[in-house]
Design a protein around this motif. Structure first.
Motif, PDB file in Angstrom:
ATOM      1  N   PHE A   1      -2.818  30.465  13.453  1.00 56.67           N
ATOM      2  CA  PHE A   1      -4.165  30.098  13.843  1.00 56.67           C
ATOM      3  C   PHE A   1      -4.869  31.349  14.368  1.00 56.67           C
ATOM      4  O   PHE A   1      -4.357  32.035  15.245  1.00 56.67           O
ATOM      5  N   MET A   2      -6.024  31.632  13.805  1.00 52.09           N
ATOM      6  CA  MET A   2      -6.696  32.910  14.049  1.00 52.09           C
ATOM      7  C   MET A   2      -7.616  32.883  15.258  1.00 52.09           C
ATOM      8  O   MET A   2      -7.697  33.831  15.999  1.00 52.09           O
ATOM      9  N   ASP A   3      -8.314  31.786  15.468  1.00 54.85           N
ATOM     10  CA  ASP A   3      -9.305  31.698  16.530  1.00 54.85           C
ATOM     11  C   ASP A   3      -8.628  31.736  17.903  1.00 54.85           C
ATOM     12  O   ASP A   3      -7.649  31.041  18.149  1.00 54.85           O
ATOM     13  N   ALA A   4      -9.136  32.561  18.793  1.00 52.61           N
ATOM     14  CA  ALA A   4      -8.555  32.698  20.130  1.00 52.61           C
ATOM     15  C   ALA A   4      -8.644  31.394  20.919  1.00 52.61           C
ATOM     16  O   ALA A   4      -7.802  31.128  21.773  1.00 52.61           O
ATOM     17  N   GLN A   9      -1.508  22.077  19.016  1.00 50.36           N
ATOM     18  CA  GLN A   9      -1.587  20.874  19.842  1.00 50.36           C
ATOM     19  C   GLN A   9      -0.399  19.961  19.581  1.00 50.36           C
ATOM     20  O   GLN A   9       0.128  19.351  20.499  1.00 50.36           O
ATOM     21  N   ASP A  10      -0.017  19.835  18.323  1.00 51.70           N
ATOM     22  CA  ASP A  10       1.096  18.964  17.938  1.00 51.70           C
ATOM     23  C   ASP A  10       2.002  19.680  16.960  1.00 51.70           C
ATOM     24  O   ASP A  10       1.533  20.444  16.113  1.00 51.70           O
ATOM     25  N   LEU A  22       2.294  21.984  11.901  1.00 56.08           N
ATOM     26  CA  LEU A  22       1.601  22.407  13.115  1.00 56.08           C
ATOM     27  C   LEU A  22       0.172  21.900  13.036  1.00 56.08           C
ATOM     28  O   LEU A  22      -0.512  22.124  12.040  1.00 56.08           O
ATOM     29  N   ILE A  23      -0.295  21.236  14.075  1.00 56.96           N
ATOM     30  CA  ILE A  23      -1.675  20.747  14.120  1.00 56.96           C
ATOM     31  C   ILE A  23      -2.356  21.431  15.301  1.00 56.96           C
ATOM     32  O   ILE A  23      -1.868  21.393  16.421  1.00 56.96           O
ATOM     33  N   SER A  24      -3.486  22.071  14.998  1.00 57.30           N
ATOM     34  CA  SER A  24      -4.182  22.835  16.033  1.00 57.30           C
ATOM     35  C   SER A  24      -5.155  21.964  16.808  1.00 57.30           C
ATOM     36  O   SER A  24      -5.472  20.846  16.404  1.00 57.30           O
ATOM     37  N   THR A  29      -4.380  21.928  10.030  1.00 60.86           N
ATOM     38  CA  THR A  29      -2.964  21.633   9.801  1.00 60.86           C
ATOM     39  C   THR A  29      -2.324  22.770   9.015  1.00 60.86           C
ATOM     40  O   THR A  29      -2.886  23.234   8.028  1.00 60.86           O
ATOM     41  N   ARG A  30      -1.165  23.208   9.472  1.00 64.07           N
ATOM     42  CA  ARG A  30      -0.383  24.228   8.755  1.00 64.07           C
ATOM     43  C   ARG A  30       1.023  23.688   8.579  1.00 64.07           C
ATOM     44  O   ARG A  30       1.562  23.041   9.467  1.00 64.07           O
ATOM     45  N   PHE A  31       1.609  24.005   7.430  1.00 64.23           N
ATOM     46  CA  PHE A  31       2.989  23.594   7.158  1.00 64.23           C
ATOM     47  C   PHE A  31       3.894  24.812   7.186  1.00 64.23           C
ATOM     48  O   PHE A  31       3.535  25.862   6.659  1.00 64.23           O
ATOM     49  N   VAL A  32       5.049  24.657   7.808  1.00 65.69           N
ATOM     50  CA  VAL A  32       6.077  25.697   7.777  1.00 65.69           C
ATOM     51  C   VAL A  32       7.192  25.115   6.911  1.00 65.69           C
ATOM     52  O   VAL A  32       7.867  24.177   7.303  1.00 65.69           O
TER      53      VAL A  32
END
Length: 70
Positions: A1-4, A9-10, A22-24, A29-32
């Motif tokens: 996640f780029m934004d400071a 969050q989850d 990963l949910i910001s 949403t990002r998947f690993v």
């Protein structure tokens, strides 16, 4: 996640699929996706060491034998 201002969050852990979601705080949403069990376990260790346990959700494996069950 780029934004400071944005942070994770989850964290959703799917052990069967070896996938971590990963949910910001911004709703992104990002998947690993892990290629091996070793890689998956090392990512889990990092999450356990650094993330708030309240953020982590483990997906329950589907243990039903009912073919109609979703």
């Amino acid at each position: 996640f780029m934004d400071a201002e944005e942070s994770v969050q989850d964290i959703i852990v799917d052990v069967c699929k070896k996938r971590i979601t990963l949910i910001s705080t911004e709703g992104e949403t990002r998947f690993v996706k892990c290629e091996s069990s070793e890689q998956f376990m090392s990512v889990i260790e990092v999450i356990k060491d650094h993330a708030d346990p309240e953020m982590i959700t483990y997906v329950e494996p589907k243990l039903t034998t009912d073919p109609k069950a979703k």
